[in-house]
Design an enzyme around this catalytic site. Sequence first.
Site, PDB file in Angstrom:
ATOM      1  N   LYS A  13       0.667  -1.161   0.014  1.00  0.00           N
ATOM      2  CA  LYS A  13       0.056   0.002  -0.194  1.00  0.00           C
ATOM      3  C   LYS A  13       0.802   1.341   0.010  1.00  0.00           C
ATOM      4  O   LYS A  13       0.441   2.282  -0.658  1.00  0.00           O
ATOM      5  CB  LYS A  13      -1.023  -0.083   1.147  1.00  0.00           C
ATOM      6  N   ARG A  88      -7.274   1.109  11.278  1.00  0.00           N
ATOM      7  CA  ARG A  88      -6.884  -0.374  11.596  1.00  0.00           C
ATOM      8  C   ARG A  88      -7.900  -1.134  12.237  1.00  0.00           C
ATOM      9  O   ARG A  88      -7.882  -2.289  12.616  1.00  0.00           O
ATOM     10  CB  ARG A  88      -5.536  -0.386  12.449  1.00  0.00           C
ATOM     11  N   ARG A 127      12.104  -6.336   2.461  1.00  0.00           N
ATOM     12  CA  ARG A 127      11.821  -4.834   2.803  1.00  0.00           C
ATOM     13  C   ARG A 127      13.074  -4.216   3.184  1.00  0.00           C
ATOM     14  O   ARG A 127      13.652  -4.732   4.443  1.00  0.00           O
ATOM     15  CB  ARG A 127      10.614  -4.372   3.515  1.00  0.00           C
ATOM     16  N   ARG A 162      13.421  -2.527   8.855  1.00  0.00           N
ATOM     17  CA  ARG A 162      12.450  -2.232   9.894  1.00  0.00           C
ATOM     18  C   ARG A 162      12.513  -3.153  11.086  1.00  0.00           C
ATOM     19  O   ARG A 162      12.581  -4.382  10.692  1.00  0.00           O
ATOM     20  CB  ARG A 162      10.950  -1.935   9.365  1.00  0.00           C
ATOM     21  N   ARG A 173       1.606  -9.362  13.710  1.00  0.00           N
ATOM     22  CA  ARG A 173       0.908  -8.153  13.065  1.00  0.00           C
ATOM     23  C   ARG A 173      -0.343  -8.844  11.813  1.00  0.00           C
ATOM     24  O   ARG A 173      -1.092  -8.111  12.136  1.00  0.00           O
ATOM     25  CB  ARG A 173       1.961  -7.486  12.005  1.00  0.00           C
TER      26      ARG A 173
HETATM   27  P1  AMP Z   1       2.746   0.150   9.066  1.00  0.00           P
HETATM   28  O1  AMP Z   1       4.256   0.949   8.928  1.00  0.00           O
HETATM   29  O2  AMP Z   1       1.479   0.718   8.738  1.00  0.00           O
HETATM   30  O3  AMP Z   1       3.095  -1.217   8.856  1.00  0.00           O
HETATM   31  O4  AMP Z   1       2.486   0.116  10.713  1.00  0.00           O
HETATM   32  C1  AMP Z   1       3.601  -0.194  11.517  1.00  0.00           C
HETATM   33  C2  AMP Z   1       3.144  -0.341  12.976  1.00  0.00           C
HETATM   34  O5  AMP Z   1       2.561   0.972  13.478  1.00  0.00           O
HETATM   35  C3  AMP Z   1       2.035  -1.211  13.197  1.00  0.00           C
HETATM   36  O6  AMP Z   1       2.113  -2.667  13.225  1.00  0.00           O
HETATM   37  C4  AMP Z   1       1.326  -0.762  14.511  1.00  0.00           C
HETATM   38  O7  AMP Z   1       1.922  -1.195  15.696  1.00  0.00           O
HETATM   39  C5  AMP Z   1       1.501   0.785  14.191  1.00  0.00           C
HETATM   40  N1  AMP Z   1       0.409   1.390  13.531  1.00  0.00           N
HETATM   41  C6  AMP Z   1       0.350   1.870  12.370  1.00  0.00           C
HETATM   42  N2  AMP Z   1      -0.748   2.570  12.065  1.00  0.00           N
HETATM   43  C7  AMP Z   1      -1.680   2.153  13.198  1.00  0.00           C
HETATM   44  C8  AMP Z   1      -2.966   2.705  13.598  1.00  0.00           C
HETATM   45  N3  AMP Z   1      -4.039   3.148  12.355  1.00  0.00           N
HETATM   46  N4  AMP Z   1      -3.485   2.194  14.663  1.00  0.00           N
HETATM   47  C9  AMP Z   1      -2.851   1.480  15.458  1.00  0.00           C
HETATM   48  N5  AMP Z   1      -1.445   1.252  15.334  1.00  0.00           N
HETATM   49  C10 AMP Z   1      -1.037   1.533  14.034  1.00  0.00           C
END
Ligand code: AMP
Length: 222
Positions: A13, A88, A127, A162, A173
Amino acid sequence: MNIVLLAPPAAGKGTQAKILKDEYQLVHISTGDLLREASKQDTPLGKKIQMQMESGGLVDDEIVLEALKLRIDQRDCQNGFILDGVPRNLYQAKEIDSLLEKKHRQIDYVFYFETKLDTLKNRIMGRRVCEKCGYVYNVTDPQVQPKKEGLCDICGSALKERKDDTIEVFEKRYQTYLESTMPLIEYYEANHNLYHIDCNRMIPEITEEIKEIVRKRDDQND
Ligand code: AMP
């Protein structure tokens, strides 16, 4: 135009968001990026965010929604935005809807990225992220490999993995995604325009399908 990208971790995404923001002059809002930035602060809040992110669970709704509200209120979001990684869960989706309603705005498109579990695991392992500008690459995918190994094409800084891109954290996750985020599909199907996008394809094909959906809707509205 306001867009939500709904997808499991590592479905691509972020990659599509970067392409679409240029195509439609939108702001790309990644809550993952906002939270990663906030987690660098040497404060109790920064540490809490860091711990929650590294566990593979979700960061507290209040923290996420506050960061999102502040970002949406900025001037550059007037023309529209792409939400990447948010909402989320159902609570976040409803809060975002009511926040936008107060501003006489709405979510216009929800694209749900369907991806096979094996594809996601491969993407997680490959990644790499630029430590300076945050640009994302994948060493296992020739479409998004860096030109020089280990270095960012854009700013030349070092690429890093990461911290949450391990198979163990990914499993957690993914589980969080199934439990908290999947119910959003039903919510958006009932309340908004949700489109299923097959993401087991090449990046330009996925972009083209999204653009075609937008074109068709524009034609209908003319
Ligand atoms: P992402 O970069 O979108 O994969 O997000 C990495 C991590 O950030 C996730 O595994 C969550 O721990 C946290 N995170 C990102 N967006 C959200 C959200 N909308 N609500 C809660 N936690 C989030």
